[in-house]
Enzyme design. Structure first.
Site, PDB file in Angstrom:
ATOM      1  CG  HIS A 226      -3.663  -3.478   3.158  1.00  0.00           C
ATOM      2  ND1 HIS A 226      -2.570  -3.065   3.890  1.00  0.00           N
ATOM      3  CD2 HIS A 226      -4.314  -2.360   2.788  1.00  0.00           C
ATOM      4  CE1 HIS A 226      -2.573  -1.748   3.973  1.00  0.00           C
ATOM      5  NE2 HIS A 226      -3.619  -1.290   3.308  1.00  0.00           N
TER       6      HIS A 226
ATOM      7  CB  CYS B 272      -0.997  -0.055   1.156  1.00  0.00           C
ATOM      8  SG  CYS B 272      -2.434   0.982   0.820  1.00  0.00           S
TER       9      CYS B 272
ATOM     10  CD  GLU C 199      -1.368  -6.393   5.139  1.00  0.00           C
ATOM     11  OE1 GLU C 199      -1.059  -6.590   3.940  1.00  0.00           O
ATOM     12  OE2 GLU C 199      -1.587  -5.252   5.603  1.00  0.00           O
TER      13      GLU C 199
HETATM   14  N1  GLN Z   1      -1.911   6.732   2.845  1.00  0.00           N
HETATM   15  C1  GLN Z   1      -1.978   5.974   1.641  1.00  0.00           C
HETATM   16  C2  GLN Z   1      -3.313   6.144   0.919  1.00  0.00           C
HETATM   17  O1  GLN Z   1      -4.254   6.592   1.510  1.00  0.00           O
HETATM   18  C3  GLN Z   1      -1.699   4.515   1.909  1.00  0.00           C
HETATM   19  C4  GLN Z   1      -2.726   3.856   2.749  1.00  0.00           C
HETATM   20  C5  GLN Z   1      -2.274   2.541   3.333  1.00  0.00           C
HETATM   21  O2  GLN Z   1      -1.108   2.242   3.376  1.00  0.00           O
HETATM   22  N2  GLN Z   1      -3.209   1.775   3.839  1.00  0.00           N
HETATM   23  O3  GLN Z   1      -3.435   5.811  -0.232  1.00  0.00           O
END
Ligand code: GLN
Length: 605
Positions: free
Chosen positions: A544, A417, A546
């Protein structure tokens, strides 16, 4: 008291009855069994792990189980909670942002849960207040009892109906005696009465002190905790005693004496080396039998199903135990002091390690003060890095420095992410010559905003539940490493506001970055990798991964990372080439022509 007669009266809902019993249409009282787990004495006893392990024991017998966590707090969901204080925010496939315990349930039960499996006081009150505004209470004053408690029971019954579960597992958040969960406990008392005898099994998890100055186990705190539950009108049927060492017979008898619970239903639940051993510990002690007996479910046990499920699980445990290699993976992040903030990543590494027969040690890399020079020094004894999800600006430069070091030295890396976004920024700056590349989350004025707000995010004002959330399909590019991992389509869960700005994709691709996965409908980049000619394993995902890794079905992005780490440590010729779980099960399928389902790649047809 004859509850049937009582409910006949209530069902007519004449308006002047004191009872209030909203039942989802089609719900039959007494048709579902419930197990309710309460915590007494103190928090942090691992109630979620205990409940999910017990639920697993029942599931292994061939029963359908559906867990629900009842949170005391007033937040509508966990989305706005700080992972520093509460642990990671877990995201379900339907986009619900929940407590990390839902991850524990999904992993233990190998189920994809939904918003029905998670309730907060905020959600309950919101429903009650909305109903009041639309005149749903027929002129009555709206009260904690019966309206709020009625709504709580309603939630459990909605879950029972939707899941068609044999047993609904209810975990009450917090500790008995808290103000925050008093309405839940009262609702459970009513539930047992309404559902009828042997429909609800109350399990109290308590704690046995063992002060080193005394050198023996003391049961007073546990007794008082259970008495507190009795004062609420809840008579436990089973008591689980958390303790460091096996709880002695004497102590268990004492607890039985003070709590009206037969001694054979007061069990020890002592520390064990891994949470994965708990289901076997519970079975060995006879917890599952006690629950089945109480709920009169014995005739539903399918012995062959149970034997197979146990065998599969014991195999996993053996594989874990026989791991004979070790790698060190660095996780860079600002919540490095709170392991719970990365709970699912740690689990995913464990699953991948077990799959590959190795143990994964984690090194926490604080990136707040890291420069290019310091990154190389910090990462020198590490075999791979993960740059995890994050929000805001702190530590971003340090993460970029780590990624640069990994990219230029062949150190295996997985960006998740925010980490994926940092990998794109690093590549734009140092390979594609866009020196002032950045994310608009960090610098709104930068010259090359390679990471920018998602178009639909530009209009959004509120904070809760407004990100791009939940499971999404990913179209995987042919001929990539990702295709070996997932096939032509993957599904993973998302939680973000920013993305790779499509304007810069041609330049990034020209530099050598491969966008191996995209959204089917929009131009959202979901997976990136560097070709084998540039790097042994440099991979990122906007998702994500995970969150969907399971013990028996590890996420391939972690499997790839740990495999690359093994090769970095032991040398390529000492580590067999990698067969991803999907490639392995495809081969099995060919042999047996049987299908298999996996949360990693749902649309494999
Ligand atoms: N802050 C980043 C976004 O909003 C990444 C978010 C995250 O890592 N869950 O896109």
């Amino acid at each position: 008291m004859d509850s049937e007669r009582l409910f006949d009266a209530v069902r007519t809902q004449s308006g002047d009855t004191e009872f209030y019993l909203p039942l989802p249409s089609g719900y039959q009282l007494g048709s579902t069994k419930f197990v309710v787990v309460f915590g007494t004495v103190m928090s942090g006893l691992g109630k979620g792990i205990f409940s999910s392990s017990l639920a697993k024991c029942l599931q292994d017998k061939g029963l359908t189980v559906a867990p629900i966590k009842l949170e005391g707090y007033l937040n509508i969901d966990s989305g706005t909670l700080n992972p520093f204080r509460h642990g990671e925010v877990f995201v379900l496939d339907d986009g619900t942002e929940t407590d990390m315990d839902l991850g524990t349930y999904e992993r233990a039960l190998n189920l994809n849960l939904t918003r029905l499996n998670f309730a907060t006081s905020g959600q309950i009150y919101r429903r009650v207040l909305e109903r009041e505004r639309t005149g749903g209470y027929l002129g009555r004053d709206v009260q904690m009892i019966p309206h709020v408690t009625g709504e709580i029971k309603n939630r459990l019954r909605e879950l029972a109906l939707a899941s068609k579960a044999d047993v609904v597992f209810v975990e009450i958040g917090g500790t008995v005696g808290d103000v925050e969960n008093a309405h839940y406990i009262e609702a459970m008392r009513q539930l047992a009465f309404e559902e009828g005898q042997r429909s609800v099994c109350f399990v109290a998890l308590t704690f046995i002190l063992e002060p080193s100055i005394l050198g023996e186990q003391k049961s007073k705190a546990a007794q008082l905790g259970i008495r507190r539950l009795l004062e609420c009108g809840v008579q436990p049927h089973i008591i689980a005693c958390r303790a460091q060492t096996p709880v002695t017979r004497k102590v268990r008898e004492k607890i039985a004496l003070f709590s009206n619970v037969a001694p054979e239903r007061v069990f020890s639940m002592h520390d064990c080396e891994s949470v994965y051993l708990i289901p076997e510990l519970l079975r060995g002690a006879g917890y599952d039998k006690a629950v089945m007996e109480w709920l009169e479910l014995e005739s539903k046990v399918e012995e062959t199903v149970e034997r197979e499920a146990r065998e599969e699980w014991l195999n996993y445990l053996n594989q874990r135990r026989s791991a004979n290699r070790e790698v060190r993976v660095g996780i860079t992040g600002k919540y490095t002091s709170v392991r719970d903030a990365y709970a699912s990543i740690l689990k995913a590494l464990e699953h991948a390690g077990t799959y590959l027969g190795c143990k994964v040690d984690v090194d926490w890399v604080d990136t707040s003060e890291l420069t290019d020079a310091k990154a190389a020094e910090t990462l020198k004894d590490i075999h791979a890095i993960i740059v995890p999800g994050a929000f805001g600006t702190r530590g971003a430069d340090g993460k970029i420095a780590c990624l640069k070091c990994a990219r230029t030295t062949g150190l295996p890396a997985l960006g998740i992410c925010y980490g994926f976004q940092m990998a794109v920024i690093e590549f734009a700056r140092n390979v594609c010559g866009m020196e002032d590349a950045n994310s608009t989350e960090i610098d709104n004025e930068c010259r090359y905003p390679v990471i920018n707000l998602l178009p639909e995010q530009k209009k959004i004002e509120g904070l809760g539940g407004t990100m791009r959330l939940g499971g999404q399909d990913i179209v995987v590019k042919e001929g990539t490493l990702a295709q070996r991992m997932f096939g032509s389509r993957a599904r993973m869960r998302f939680r973000h506001r920013y993305e790779v700005d499509p304007r810069y994709i041609p330049q990034l691709e020209f530099g050598g970055m491969v966008f191996a996965g995209r959204s089917p409908r929009a131009e959202i980049m979901n997976l990136l990798e560097l070709p084998a000619t540039m790097h042994p394993y440099y991979v990122g995902t906007q998702a994500h991964p995970e969150l969907t890794s399971r013990p028996l079905d590890p996420n391939p992005l972690f499997v790839g990372l740990v495999h690359a780490a093994l090769r970095r440590k032991y040398g390529t010729d000492q580590v067999a080439s990698l067969v991803f779980p999907r490639e392995r099960s495809d081969a099995d399928d060919d042999e047996s022509s049987a299908g298999s389902s996996s949360p990693q790649s749902v649309s494999r047809a």
